[in-house]
Scaffold this motif. Sequence first.
Motif, PDB file in Angstrom:
ATOM      1  N   THR A 264     -21.604  -4.638 -18.063  1.00  0.00           N
ATOM      2  CA  THR A 264     -22.693  -5.388 -17.435  1.00  0.00           C
ATOM      3  C   THR A 264     -23.159  -6.529 -18.336  1.00  0.00           C
TER       4      THR A 264
ATOM      5  N   THR B  80     -22.649  -0.215 -19.258  1.00  0.00           N
ATOM      6  CA  THR B  80     -23.655  -1.119 -19.826  1.00  0.00           C
ATOM      7  C   THR B  80     -22.990  -2.262 -20.584  1.00  0.00           C
TER       8      THR B  80
ATOM      9  N   ALA C 105     -31.424  -6.583 -26.190  1.00  0.00           N
ATOM     10  CA  ALA C 105     -31.578  -5.218 -25.684  1.00  0.00           C
ATOM     11  C   ALA C 105     -31.903  -4.247 -26.809  1.00  0.00           C
TER      12      ALA C 105
ATOM     13  N   VAL D 226     -32.638  -0.193 -24.389  1.00  0.00           N
ATOM     14  CA  VAL D 226     -31.627   0.849 -24.226  1.00  0.00           C
ATOM     15  C   VAL D 226     -32.107   2.103 -24.947  1.00  0.00           C
TER      16      VAL D 226
ATOM     17  N   LEU E 293     -28.475   6.533 -24.815  1.00  0.00           N
ATOM     18  CA  LEU E 293     -27.467   5.580 -24.361  1.00  0.00           C
ATOM     19  C   LEU E 293     -26.863   4.819 -25.537  1.00  0.00           C
TER      20      LEU E 293
ATOM     21  N   ALA F  83     -21.859   5.792 -18.850  1.00  0.00           N
ATOM     22  CA  ALA F  83     -22.951   4.848 -18.593  1.00  0.00           C
ATOM     23  C   ALA F  83     -23.001   3.771 -19.669  1.00  0.00           C
ATOM     24  N   ALA F  84     -22.735   4.155 -20.909  1.00  0.00           N
ATOM     25  CA  ALA F  84     -22.732   3.175 -22.000  1.00  0.00           C
ATOM     26  C   ALA F  84     -21.599   2.171 -21.823  1.00  0.00           C
TER      27      ALA F  84
END
Length: 449
Positions: free
Chosen positions: A287, A284, A314, A320, A324, A280-281
Amino acid sequence: MPSEDPAVPASPAAAPLHRTWPHTWWRLVDARIGIVPLPVYAILVVVLAILTREGEIRPDAPTMIAVLVLGGFTCADIGKRLPAFNRIGAGAIFATFIPSALVYYRLIPPQIEKAVIDFTRFTNFLYLYIAAIIVGSILGMDREVLIKGFLKIFAPLAAGSVAAALVGTAVGTLFGLGAHHTFFYLVVPIMAGGVGEGAIPLSIGYAAILGLPQGDVFAQVLPPVILASLTAIVLSGTLNAVGKRYPHLTGEGRLQPDHEAAAPVATAEAAPPDVATIAAAGLTAITLYLLGVMAHHLTGLPAPVAMLFLAVVAKLTSAVSPRLQAGGFVVYKFVQTGMTYPLLFAIGVSMTPWDKLTAAFTLPNVVTIVATVATLMATGFFVGRRLGMYPIEAAIVNACHSGQGGTGDVAILTAADRMALMPFAQIATRIGGALTVTGALVALRAFGG
C-alpha cells in the motif's frame, strides 16, 4: 512377546534400520544450497531441464520462482565457497554477473532467458522487494534515531560527492581522457542513480543539449554505471570483512552507536506476530508503495523515495501498531533471506549487459572509476566518523550513490551484509542521483560541449 513401550530400547537388529531411515534422509534434506534442500534442488534441475527441452518454460510465477531460486542460489553458493573472494561479497557478485555472462555467451537457453526478462519487467518485483525491505527496516528503527540518521546522512553524502567529482576528474585528466569527457561521461554517470533514473535521463538531456543521437550518448554513459556498481559491490564486501576484524568501526547495520538495528518492536502489548499479522504487514508495504507511485505522478518524486518518506511518517506518527511493526520485520527478514539472490539473478539476466561492462575495462576508465568510487566511500567513512556515525556504515551508504540504482543497492548491501541500511541507500541513490543529473545538465548547458 517383545515390549512395545517406546521407553524400551529398540532391539539391536532394528537399530541400524532406525538410524538409516528416516534420519539419514532427514540429514540430506536439511543440507541446502542457499535455501534449497538438496533433494529439492536435484528435482528442480531435472524438471526444469525437461520443461526446457519440451518448450514449456513460461514466465508464470511458479516456473519463474523455480528458475530464479535455482539460478540465484547456485551462483551465490559458488561465490561464497571461493576462498578470500567470499569475504568481499562474491555471492552477490556471482549472482549478478555470472548470469549476465551466460546470456551474452548464449549458455542460457533462449526460452529461459526470454521468460526471465518478461517476468522481471512485467511483474516489477524489484520494487516489491525494495518496498518490503524499506518498510520492514524503517518500522524496526527507534524513532529518535531514525530522525537523526536521516538528517546526518546528507553530510557524508554531499562531502563524498564533491570529493569524488574532484578526484575522479583529476585522475581521468591525468590519464589523458580530458577533464570535460571525464566529468560528464565517467564521473557524473557513476553518481547519477543507476540506469532507469540516471543514465537514461542523463543521455536524453545530453543529446538534447549537444544535438546528438540519444542512443549514442547512452552507449557512452552506461558502461561506467555498471563498472562503478561492480566496484562498489567489491569495496563494500571488503568493508564487511574489515568490520569483522575491527568491530569498533561498524555497527553491523546500525548507522550510529545509539541506533538499534532493525528488530521487532518489543513492547508488553506486542506479542509475536501471527500469520495474519505478517500478511497484513506485507499488504501495508505494498500500500505504501502504491501511494508512492501516486505521489510520483502528482509530484514527480521517484516512487521508492515517496514510499520511504511515507514509511518514515507512519513510524514517527505511530500510525502503525507495534504488533504490525513486528510483522513488518518478519516480512523484511523473509524477503531478505529468500528473494535477494533470485532477484540478483533476474537482474543479471535482464538488466546487466555483459558487453557494456567489458567495454569499460580500459586502464584509464578502470582507474578513474575505481578512484571515484573509492573517494566517495572514503570521504563517507571519515566524515561519518567525525559526525558520530559508524564509519563503515556511512561509507557503504555512500557506495550506494555509485551503484546501479535500486538493483545496485540490493547487490551492494547484500555484499556488505547490511540490508538494514536500505532506507539510507535509497536516499543516496534516488535523491543523490536526481541532484547529480540535474546539476550535470545545468553545467553542460552553461559550459557547452
